[in-house]
Structures are given as structure tokens and as C-alpha cells.
Design an enzyme around this catalytic site. Sequence first.
Site, PDB file in Angstrom:
ATOM      1  CB  CYS A   1      -7.074  93.083 136.488  1.00 40.18           C
ATOM      2  SG  CYS A   1      -6.749  94.123 135.088  1.00 40.18           S
TER       3      CYS A   1
ATOM      4  N   GLY B   1      -4.887  96.211 126.643  1.00 43.35           N
ATOM      5  CA  GLY B   1      -4.392  96.078 128.010  1.00 43.35           C
ATOM      6  C   GLY B   1      -3.009  95.429 127.998  1.00 43.35           C
TER       7      GLY B   1
END
Length: 302
Positions: free
Chosen positions: A128, A45
Site C-alpha cells: 500500500c 485486504g
Amino acid sequence: MNTRINFAGIKMKNPVTVASGTFGYGREFHNFFDLSKLGGIITKGTSLKPRSGNKPPRICETASGILNSIGLQNPGIEYFAQNDLPFLKKFDTAIIVNACGSTVDEYVELCKILNKLDIDGVELNLSCPNVKAGCMAFGNTYDGVKEITSKVRKVLDKPLIVKLTPNVTDIASIAKGAEDAGADGVSLINTLLGMKIDIHTRKPILANNTGGLSGPAVKPVAIRMVYQVSQAVNIPILGMGGIINGEDAIEFMLAGATAISIGAGNFIDPYTSINTISEIKNYMIKNNIENINDIIGKVQIN
Ligand SMILES: Cc1cc2nc3c(=O)[nH]c(=O)nc-3n(C[C@H](O)[C@H](O)[C@H](O)COP(=O)(O)O)c2cc1C
């Protein structure tokens, strides 16, 4: 025998990719095998600015799985573009960058930069926390997924894959939000929220208290979700969650996945991904399957 697939406009020599956050940017694995053998690499990520992640301990083992709370540690997009992308480009495999952020604007800015890089596609990590919406994950609602996907779509011409969180009530309706906003594909599942407590100290093992569960323990949940999503959307699915061998990969493809990702399996054995490619080929030979595309979604429901 044909193992080539086209996932969301990304051409791959086989359906096997490595999952975000479990393969770094490839450096840790390239001494074990030729990364060109993989269908694709999904990067760790990556965010607009560097992130140092959560305090340790950030990872622990559970029955048939692992819990992690890495907290998206990464060097940031500029460093990636200058140092990691040139390394990855040495290999003949699809490069998909997993993108993360804390606000919608951050995702959009990041994807403007990604649009200019020599990569094959972007996987949007929507697990997230959105700091402007009470830290609820972007991927928790249809509207949240649709909003961020459409804003990113406007700035990204490359294949856009939306990665879904399994920590929701109805993943199929949320996948629809990605499709309605113009995503080229969806990937699932990200990790399932979990917790482990040390009975002697009475404290959670992870410094962050909770973390994401992955590995073979989550596979039946992931298969069920891939199947449900495949019934709800027309865009292709990148399936993952507990895959450690060819049989697991085939199971995901029968459930409706066009391609698959191997995550925690890379920690058990660095060769898991390439062994999986060989095992898929063996399955094809044994079952007289000439084209791997012929098994996608071919589960025969009772
Ligand atoms: C240590 C670790 C770090 C991860 N980091 C990311 C990440 O940065 N972005 C992301 O979208 N998923 C991340 N994941 C989730 C995996 O990509 C994958 O969706 C999940 O682990 C399920 O697959 P698995 O059971 O094969 O591990 C991470 C998983 C692990 C175990």
C-alpha cells in the site's frame, strides 16, 4: 500420509490457502465447496475504516494473467468483526486477516483491534502507498519494512506474516527487514505493477492507468523470489503467484515455501484450491512422500 503443516505458528491441515482479495470473506465460494477443506483463508485486504476503492474498470485480462487496480475496497474492520468473522468461524480452517493502511499509525491501530479478535494470524500487506512518505509503498525498502513490522509487532501477539511486494530490486534483503523486526513469516509475491493500453482509444484500460499483474504469467518470477528469500531468512514463507494446480504448488514448496496461496486461479475455476489439495496428495502417493514437510526447500540447485 501427512499433509499438515505449521506455518509461522499457525497449524493447517494442508498447505493450501486462498490469497487475499481473490476469495472475499469466503461467502462467494462456500456454496461451491466446504471451506473447512482449506488449510487457511486469507481475507480481503481490510483497513481501519471502510474504503470504496478505485474507479472502474478495475480489472482486465492479459496473456496468462490479469491486471487489477481494486484500490483495497473493503467494509472496514468493525464491519468485518461483526459480520464476516462470525461467518468464517463456522469453518474449521485457519483465518488470517490481510491488513492494509495508509499510514504506520493506521496499521498499528488496526492491529490492536485484530489482536483481540478470534483469528489465527495477520498478513500485513506492505504494497500500500504510504501517504506520509510520498505514496511510496511501505514494502519498498528494508528500513520501511523494519519500521512498520516492529511497530505492529509491539501490539500484536498473534502470528505476524509480512506480505512483500515484488516491485523492488532485491526482495531478499527486504524480507530480512521483516525477519529482523520479529515477523513470524513472510508471504510473497503480491502483484507486479503493469499496464495495458487500448490501441483504438489510446487510453489505458484500467481507470487507474496502472494495476497489479497476477496469474500464471507471474509464476516464474514468484518462484525465483521465493527461492531467493528462502536463502536469506529463517522464517517460513507463504508462496504465491500464478498457482493453478498441484504441480505449481509443489514447485513453490520445493523452492522454499511452507504453505501456498491461490489467487487469480480462483477466478478461472472456483474449485482450483480444493483440486490443488487433491493433486498435492496424488503427487505424494506417486512419489512415495509420506510427509509434505519433507519437500519444503528441497530444490536441487545445479
Ligand atoms: C483482484 C485481486 C485483488 C487483490 N487484493 C489484494 C489485497 O487486498 N491484499 C493483498 O495483499 N493482495 C491482494 N491481491 C494479491 C493476491 O493476494 C496475490 O498476492 C497475487 O494476486 C499473486 O497471486 P496469484 O497470481 O495467484 O493471483 C489481489 C489480487 C487480485 C487478483
